[in-house]
Write a protein that holds these residues in place. Structure first.
Motif, PDB file in Angstrom:
ATOM      1  N   GLN A  97       0.704  -1.286   0.368  1.00 43.07           N
ATOM      2  CA  GLN A  97      -0.057   0.037   0.112  1.00 43.07           C
ATOM      3  C   GLN A  97       0.878   1.252   0.003  1.00 43.07           C
ATOM      4  OE1 GLN A  97      -2.813  -0.633   3.366  1.00 43.07           O
ATOM      5  NE2 GLN A  97      -4.401  -0.699   1.938  1.00 43.07           N
TER       6      GLN A  97
ATOM      7  N   GLY B 127      -7.677  -5.031  -6.510  1.00 48.14           N
ATOM      8  CA  GLY B 127      -8.364  -3.803  -7.083  1.00 48.14           C
ATOM      9  C   GLY B 127      -7.529  -3.566  -8.424  1.00 48.14           C
ATOM     10  N   VAL B 128      -7.247  -4.610  -9.139  1.00 46.56           N
ATOM     11  CA  VAL B 128      -6.529  -4.341 -10.279  1.00 46.56           C
ATOM     12  C   VAL B 128      -7.419  -4.839 -11.524  1.00 46.56           C
ATOM     13  CG1 VAL B 128      -4.448  -4.491  -9.498  1.00 46.56           C
ATOM     14  CG2 VAL B 128      -5.360  -6.456 -10.192  1.00 46.56           C
ATOM     15  N   GLU B 129      -7.212  -4.470 -12.921  1.00 43.99           N
ATOM     16  CA  GLU B 129      -8.182  -4.820 -14.149  1.00 43.99           C
ATOM     17  C   GLU B 129      -7.471  -6.021 -14.555  1.00 43.99           C
ATOM     18  OE1 GLU B 129      -8.410  -2.039 -17.217  1.00 43.99           O
ATOM     19  OE2 GLU B 129      -8.574  -0.345 -15.847  1.00 43.99           O
TER      20      GLU B 129
ATOM     21  N   LYS C 273      -3.003   0.702  -7.879  1.00 43.93           N
ATOM     22  CA  LYS C 273      -2.853   1.259  -9.377  1.00 43.93           C
ATOM     23  C   LYS C 273      -1.528   1.130  -9.975  1.00 43.93           C
ATOM     24  CE  LYS C 273      -5.784   5.078  -7.566  1.00 43.93           C
ATOM     25  NZ  LYS C 273      -6.878   4.684  -8.092  1.00 43.93           N
TER      26      LYS C 273
ATOM     27  N   SER D  32      -8.276  -6.396   1.664  1.00 45.70           N
ATOM     28  CA  SER D  32      -8.880  -5.726   0.200  1.00 45.70           C
ATOM     29  C   SER D  32      -8.067  -4.404   0.013  1.00 45.70           C
ATOM     30  CB  SER D  32     -10.254  -5.509   0.438  1.00 45.70           C
ATOM     31  OG  SER D  32     -10.682  -4.997  -0.796  1.00 45.70           O
ATOM     32  N   LEU D  33      -7.452  -4.482  -1.158  1.00 48.88           N
ATOM     33  CA  LEU D  33      -6.788  -3.562  -1.774  1.00 48.88           C
ATOM     34  C   LEU D  33      -7.189  -2.931  -2.958  1.00 48.88           C
ATOM     35  CD1 LEU D  33      -3.558  -5.625  -1.207  1.00 48.88           C
ATOM     36  CD2 LEU D  33      -3.803  -3.415  -0.048  1.00 48.88           C
ATOM     37  N   GLN D  34      -6.557  -1.595  -3.322  1.00 50.88           N
ATOM     38  CA  GLN D  34      -7.085  -0.920  -4.591  1.00 50.88           C
ATOM     39  C   GLN D  34      -5.712  -0.314  -4.975  1.00 50.88           C
ATOM     40  OE1 GLN D  34      -9.990  -0.368  -6.330  1.00 50.88           O
ATOM     41  NE2 GLN D  34     -10.916  -1.747  -4.797  1.00 50.88           N
TER      42      GLN D  34
ATOM     43  N   LYS E 160      -8.580 -10.105  -9.036  1.00 54.87           N
ATOM     44  CA  LYS E 160      -8.995  -8.876  -9.523  1.00 54.87           C
ATOM     45  C   LYS E 160      -9.565  -8.151  -8.509  1.00 54.87           C
ATOM     46  CE  LYS E 160     -10.254 -10.103 -13.595  1.00 54.87           C
ATOM     47  NZ  LYS E 160     -10.734 -10.016 -15.215  1.00 54.87           N
ATOM     48  N   LYS E 161     -10.791  -8.668  -7.868  1.00 49.00           N
ATOM     49  CA  LYS E 161     -11.510  -7.992  -7.037  1.00 49.00           C
ATOM     50  C   LYS E 161     -10.791  -7.555  -5.716  1.00 49.00           C
ATOM     51  CE  LYS E 161     -15.805  -7.976  -4.559  1.00 49.00           C
ATOM     52  NZ  LYS E 161     -16.921  -8.734  -4.020  1.00 49.00           N
TER      53      LYS E 161
END
Length: 325
Positions: free
Chosen positions: A164, A225-227, A194, A190-192, A221-222
């Motif tokens: 993070q 938090g990645v595409e 970029k 849970s991460l997001q 992916k969920k």
């Protein structure tokens, strides 16, 4: 034979010429492969195209010493295996060829490793000796020269905090992990992210039930938090890897090629898009065997990309990207 020139191949014609040169060299110098070819009636006179070349079943690495040299190997890579199972042994004469292979391939698909902080979540591999994946990732960590690069065993809280912090700063991160460990991570946190490439190397290593790629990647992916979830396709018996940047479509470097054999007739090849057994030509395997018939099921496409769809059976699941249907 000029081994280094394999990393300078520019065309399919150059690849075929170098592959046939490798066949000739290994037919002469690899006793096990020579005998295997002879039993199939294949030799230097009647092998004139890649599809004439015999592919050695990968199980031979479990029972035979597959070498094309009389020199002492620099190291021996071993596969993981279930308790009591026989593991594969890959006798590697020159680790420099392995290093050239993975460094050139990584640069081709992802750029310079020095642009990344490499975080590795590979507990099952760290817990044993002889892993070619650990050898590669350890070297990538060192060559990244990033002070935060390193292995994480079971420190998921520490890894979450570190990733993070780095991602928030805009640091390019390569998070490479075995499937079950990445699932452990997203179940707990849970991460997001970029600026992070999340790359799975496949395999539940007996820690979890196997699942299809689509299900695994959807969860990851969920959770991160990645595409896209990236993947690496490699194994103990090879010195080269294919990479996927998402959706399970892999590309191989110019010195590696995938052919798809008919499951019912291993000497017949299928047309693009049809499912069959995965045969690999790995020219980095010049001192062992460059022509391997794997136990994987897959498809190849006209542009050289390929998919790995599963295995012929559910037994002895091990290695990288060996998901079962």
């Amino acid at each position: 034979m000029d081994f280094q020139s394999i990393f300078e191949l520019k065309s399919s014609d150059e690849f075929q010429a170098k592959a046939l040169e490798a066949f000739s060299y290994q037919y002469k110098n690899n006793a096990v492969y020579h005998k295997f070819c002879s039993l199939l009636g294949k030799n230097q006179n009647n092998v004139t195209h890649l599809k004439d070349v015999p592919f050695l079943p990968i199980d031979f690495f479990k029972s035979k010493k597959i070498v094309s040299t009389s020199k002492i190997p620099k190291t021996i890579f071993t596969s993981s295996g279930t308790t009591g199972s026989i593991t594969s042994k890959h006798y590697v004469l020159d680790t420099n060829i392995y290093e050239d292979s993975y460094l050139n391939a990584f640069k081709l698909f992802y750029g310079e490793i020095s642009n990344y902080c490499v975080l590795a979540l590979l507990p099952s591999y760290l817990e044993r000796k002889g892993s070619s994946l650990i050898y590669m990732v350890d070297d990538l960590i060192k060559k990244s020269k990033h002070p935060e690069s390193g292995f994480y065993l079971n420190e998921l809280d520490l890894l979450k905090k570190k990733i993070q912090e780095l991602d928030a700063k805009g640091t390019k991160i390569l998070l490479i992990g075995v499937s079950f460990a990445l699932l452990d991570m997203v179940e707990k946190h849970s991460l997001q992210l970029k600026h992070t490439v999340v790359m799975e190397t496949g395999g539940m290593k007996g820690r979890r039930k196997e699942m299809i790629r689509e299900e695994l990647h959807a969860i990851l992916k969920k959770g991160f938090g990645v595409e896209h979830i990236h993947s690496e396709y490699g194994m103990t018996e090879l010195l080269s890897q294919g990479y996927s940047k998402g959706d399970g479509i892999f590309n191989a470097p110019p010195w590696m090629k995938i052919l798809i054999r008919d499951p019912e007739d291993p000497l017949t090849y299928l047309s693009p898009g049809k499912t069959g057994g995965v045969n690999v030509i790995d020219l980095a395997n010049i001192h062992s065997c460059a022509f391997i018939a794997t136990q994987d099921l897959g498809k190849a496409y006209p542009n050289g990309s390929f998919e790995v769809l599963g295995r012929f059976d559910n037994s002895d699941i091990r290695g990288c990207n060996l998901m079962v249907l």
